[in-house]
Scaffold this active site. Structure first.
Site, PDB file in Angstrom:
ATOM      1  N   ASP A 160      -1.282  -1.239  -5.068  1.00  0.00           N
ATOM      2  CA  ASP A 160      -0.345  -0.114  -5.118  1.00  0.00           C
ATOM      3  C   ASP A 160      -0.742   0.837  -6.245  1.00  0.00           C
ATOM      4  OD1 ASP A 160       1.090  -1.393  -3.146  1.00  0.00           O
ATOM      5  OD2 ASP A 160       2.515  -2.287  -4.565  1.00  0.00           O
TER       6      ASP A 160
HETATM    7  N1  URA Z   1       1.551  -6.951  -4.067  1.00  0.00           N
HETATM    8  C1  URA Z   1       2.201  -5.804  -4.366  1.00  0.00           C
HETATM    9  O1  URA Z   1       3.421  -5.723  -4.243  1.00  0.00           O
HETATM   10  N2  URA Z   1       1.471  -4.766  -4.780  1.00  0.00           N
HETATM   11  C2  URA Z   1       0.138  -4.819  -4.952  1.00  0.00           C
HETATM   12  O2  URA Z   1      -0.469  -3.827  -5.349  1.00  0.00           O
HETATM   13  C3  URA Z   1      -0.524  -6.019  -4.647  1.00  0.00           C
HETATM   14  C4  URA Z   1       0.211  -7.071  -4.208  1.00  0.00           C
END
Ligand code: URA
Length: 238
Positions: free
Chosen positions: A104
């Site tokens: 993310d």
């Molecule tokens: N899980 C999440 O919520 N975000 C990420 O970036 C990776 C795994």
């Protein structure tokens, strides 16, 4: 075998037209012999290519480990935000690498980038159960019953039942906890949604390992390095 002008333009020596020009000037030697034809078929793994007196360091694929910073998207292009590819030096971006899976925008830590599509495909396929370890900070106290829920497979907001996951509690206080989560899959916002299903919020998320690769502690956020031949072999052997 590939066309000489294509090999050199892929390596950043210029456009096909520019390469035609430098070949015409006699600046390119293949195995010691001056070439004049830019469409010549060459095996760059076997032949020694010299441009302007310097040997070409040929490789088809690159493999990078980045410590992804906050605020940057795991994509090759984005209309609004800076991408992880924007952080690369032209010597590396010329190979058109792309991120292996996604983190993310606000997640930091280990992100692999490569232009090896076959390896990318294998690493992100749920079939291979590649372990990914995240360090997370949570807004509330994480308890043993959360550990058990993760172990038996948390059900997400869309009804998806996650594969069993390991949750390790490092510190747990009423006003916040520090944990590690080991996942073998990578659904959208997975770690955040797993905690949401337990009524808790992830306030900081960092990926610390991917398969047997640990995030290199020498990399500051936003920095990256090439994988070593041993690391590449390890990924290919998965
Ligand atoms: N899980 C999440 O919520 N975000 C990420 O970036 C990776 C795994």
């Amino acid at each position: 075998m590939e066309r000489l002008d294509k090999i050199l333009s892929n390596l950043g020596y210029g456009s096909r037209k520019e390469i035609k020009g430098i070949i015409k000037k006699g600046m390119v030697l293949i195995d010691g012999i001056e070439v004049k034809d830019s469409s010549l078929q060459v095996d760059p793994e076997k032949s020694k290519i010299i441009v302007g007196g310097e040997e070409v360091n040929y490789r088809k694929y690159i493999y990078l480990m980045m410590n992804k910073p906050d605020g940057v998207v795991s994509a090759t292009y984005d209309k609004y935000d800076e991408t992880v590819v924007d952080l690369l030096h032209p010597d590396h971006s010329i190979f058109n690498p792309f991120p292996v899976g996604r983190l993310d925008k606000d997640t930091v830590g280990l992100l692999l980038l490569t232009n090896d599509g076959e390896l990318n495909h294998r690493l992100i396929s749920p079939k291979w159960h590649v372990d990914k370890v995240y360090y997370a900070e949570i807004d509330k106290k994480v308890e043993e019953k959360d550990v058990e829920a993760f172990r038996s497979g948390v059900i997400l907001d869309d009804g998806y039942k996650c594969l069993p996951a390991e949750l390790r509690i490092l510190e747990a206080e009423e006003n916040g906890s520090k944990v590690e989560v080991v996942l073998q899959e990578g659904k959208f916002h997975q770690v955040k949604r797993m905690f949401e299903s337990r009524g808790k919020k992830v306030v900081y998320l960092k990926r610390i390992s991917f398969a047997d690769l640990k995030l290199d502690g020498d990399l500051e956020e936003g920095e990256y390095r090439e994988l070593t031949p041993e690391e590449i072999e390890m990924l290919k052997s998965i």
